[in-house]
Design a protein around this motif. Sequence first.
Motif, PDB file in Angstrom:
ATOM      1  N   MET A   1       0.851  -1.173   0.000  1.00 31.61           N
ATOM      2  CA  MET A   1       0.000   0.000   0.000  1.00 31.61           C
ATOM      3  C   MET A   1       0.896   1.235   0.000  1.00 31.61           C
ATOM      4  O   MET A   1       1.803   1.344   0.823  1.00 31.61           O
ATOM      5  N   ASN A   2       0.623   2.148  -0.895  1.00 36.88           N
ATOM      6  CA  ASN A   2       1.363   3.402  -0.941  1.00 36.88           C
ATOM      7  C   ASN A   2       0.563   4.517  -0.286  1.00 36.88           C
ATOM      8  O   ASN A   2      -0.662   4.570  -0.425  1.00 36.88           O
ATOM      9  N   VAL A   3       1.254   5.385   0.406  1.00 35.95           N
ATOM     10  CA  VAL A   3       0.623   6.512   1.095  1.00 35.95           C
ATOM     11  C   VAL A   3       1.480   7.762   0.916  1.00 35.95           C
ATOM     12  O   VAL A   3       2.640   7.688   0.531  1.00 35.95           O
ATOM     13  N   THR A   4       0.880   8.904   1.223  1.00 33.61           N
ATOM     14  CA  THR A   4       1.632  10.146   1.344  1.00 33.61           C
ATOM     15  C   THR A   4       1.522  10.603   2.790  1.00 33.61           C
ATOM     16  O   THR A   4       0.611  10.198   3.512  1.00 33.61           O
ATOM     17  N   LEU A   5       2.441  11.435   3.204  1.00 35.39           N
ATOM     18  CA  LEU A   5       2.452  11.973   4.564  1.00 35.39           C
ATOM     19  C   LEU A   5       2.076  13.449   4.536  1.00 35.39           C
ATOM     20  O   LEU A   5       2.549  14.192   3.676  1.00 35.39           O
ATOM     21  N   GLU A   6       1.261  13.870   5.489  1.00 33.96           N
ATOM     22  CA  GLU A   6       0.996  15.281   5.736  1.00 33.96           C
ATOM     23  C   GLU A   6       1.451  15.536   7.171  1.00 33.96           C
ATOM     24  O   GLU A   6       0.874  15.015   8.111  1.00 33.96           O
ATOM     25  N   VAL A   7       2.498  16.300   7.316  1.00 34.89           N
ATOM     26  CA  VAL A   7       3.092  16.534   8.632  1.00 34.89           C
ATOM     27  C   VAL A   7       2.934  18.007   8.994  1.00 34.89           C
ATOM     28  O   VAL A   7       3.389  18.877   8.260  1.00 34.89           O
ATOM     29  N   THR A   8       2.281  18.275  10.111  1.00 34.30           N
ATOM     30  CA  THR A   8       2.192  19.640  10.622  1.00 34.30           C
ATOM     31  C   THR A   8       3.294  19.810  11.649  1.00 34.30           C
ATOM     32  O   THR A   8       3.326  19.124  12.664  1.00 34.30           O
ATOM     33  N   TYR A   9       4.203  20.726  11.350  1.00 34.33           N
ATOM     34  CA  TYR A   9       5.418  20.942  12.138  1.00 34.33           C
ATOM     35  C   TYR A   9       5.348  22.302  12.823  1.00 34.33           C
ATOM     36  O   TYR A   9       4.798  23.255  12.277  1.00 34.33           O
ATOM     37  N   CYS A  10       5.909  22.382  14.020  1.00 32.54           N
ATOM     38  CA  CYS A  10       5.947  23.634  14.773  1.00 32.54           C
ATOM     39  C   CYS A  10       7.378  23.887  15.227  1.00 32.54           C
ATOM     40  O   CYS A  10       7.990  23.032  15.874  1.00 32.54           O
ATOM     41  N   THR A  11       7.921  25.067  14.895  1.00 33.71           N
ATOM     42  CA  THR A  11       9.286  25.407  15.301  1.00 33.71           C
ATOM     43  C   THR A  11       9.316  25.758  16.783  1.00 33.71           C
ATOM     44  O   THR A  11       8.267  25.908  17.424  1.00 33.71           O
ATOM     45  N   THR A  12      10.507  25.930  17.317  1.00 31.04           N
ATOM     46  CA  THR A  12      10.641  26.307  18.724  1.00 31.04           C
ATOM     47  C   THR A  12      10.066  27.695  18.983  1.00 31.04           C
ATOM     48  O   THR A  12       9.722  28.030  20.111  1.00 31.04           O
ATOM     49  N   SER A  21       4.445  14.835   1.522  1.00 32.45           N
ATOM     50  CA  SER A  21       5.474  13.988   0.913  1.00 32.45           C
ATOM     51  C   SER A  21       5.004  13.431  -0.418  1.00 32.45           C
ATOM     52  O   SER A  21       3.829  13.523  -0.776  1.00 32.45           O
ATOM     53  N   GLU A  22       5.933  12.822  -1.105  1.00 33.37           N
ATOM     54  CA  GLU A  22       5.601  12.036  -2.287  1.00 33.37           C
ATOM     55  C   GLU A  22       5.046  10.698  -1.817  1.00 33.37           C
ATOM     56  O   GLU A  22       5.171  10.345  -0.644  1.00 33.37           O
ATOM     57  N   GLY A  23       4.473   9.931  -2.727  1.00 34.65           N
ATOM     58  CA  GLY A  23       3.973   8.612  -2.387  1.00 34.65           C
ATOM     59  C   GLY A  23       5.113   7.661  -2.047  1.00 34.65           C
ATOM     60  O   GLY A  23       6.199   7.757  -2.610  1.00 34.65           O
ATOM     61  N   MET A  24       4.859   6.779  -1.091  1.00 34.02           N
ATOM     62  CA  MET A  24       5.852   5.778  -0.679  1.00 34.02           C
ATOM     63  C   MET A  24       5.135   4.604  -0.038  1.00 34.02           C
ATOM     64  O   MET A  24       3.955   4.693   0.280  1.00 34.02           O
ATOM     65  N   GLU A  25       5.865   3.522   0.151  1.00 29.74           N
ATOM     66  CA  GLU A  25       5.289   2.360   0.820  1.00 29.74           C
ATOM     67  C   GLU A  25       4.921   2.731   2.253  1.00 29.74           C
ATOM     68  O   GLU A  25       5.619   3.508   2.900  1.00 29.74           O
ATOM     69  N   ALA A  26       3.828   2.162   2.746  1.00 28.44           N
ATOM     70  CA  ALA A  26       3.317   2.506   4.068  1.00 28.44           C
ATOM     71  C   ALA A  26       4.339   2.231   5.169  1.00 28.44           C
ATOM     72  O   ALA A  26       4.468   3.023   6.107  1.00 28.44           O
TER      73      ALA A  26
END
Length: 96
Positions: A1-12, A21-26
């Motif tokens: 199964m391929n997925v993409t990642l959505e990451v919400t990041y917070c700096t200091t 992200s691009e698609g990749m294996e889960a």
Amino acid sequence: MNVTLEVTYCTTKGIRTTFHSEGMEAEKAITIAEDFQRTGRIKQIVFRDERDSPWTLKELKRFLEEIKTEPHHLSVYFDGGFDLETQRSGLGCDLL
């Protein structure tokens, strides 16, 4: 199964942004997500499959564990026919 990642990041300093992200294996996506979480600055991680359905890390891990016992390398062959005289048809399939 391929997925993409959505990451919400917070700096200091409290600046937030979302990375896609691009698609990749889960399995690979899970490894990256867990690495992100170790930074302590990740606010949210969403995995999206080929149908754009959202998954949490926990849901994706559970799904991958459940499908481990299912067959993965199947070949399906179809064949059909039609008899003009009787106007009947048929279909057959073979799983290998």
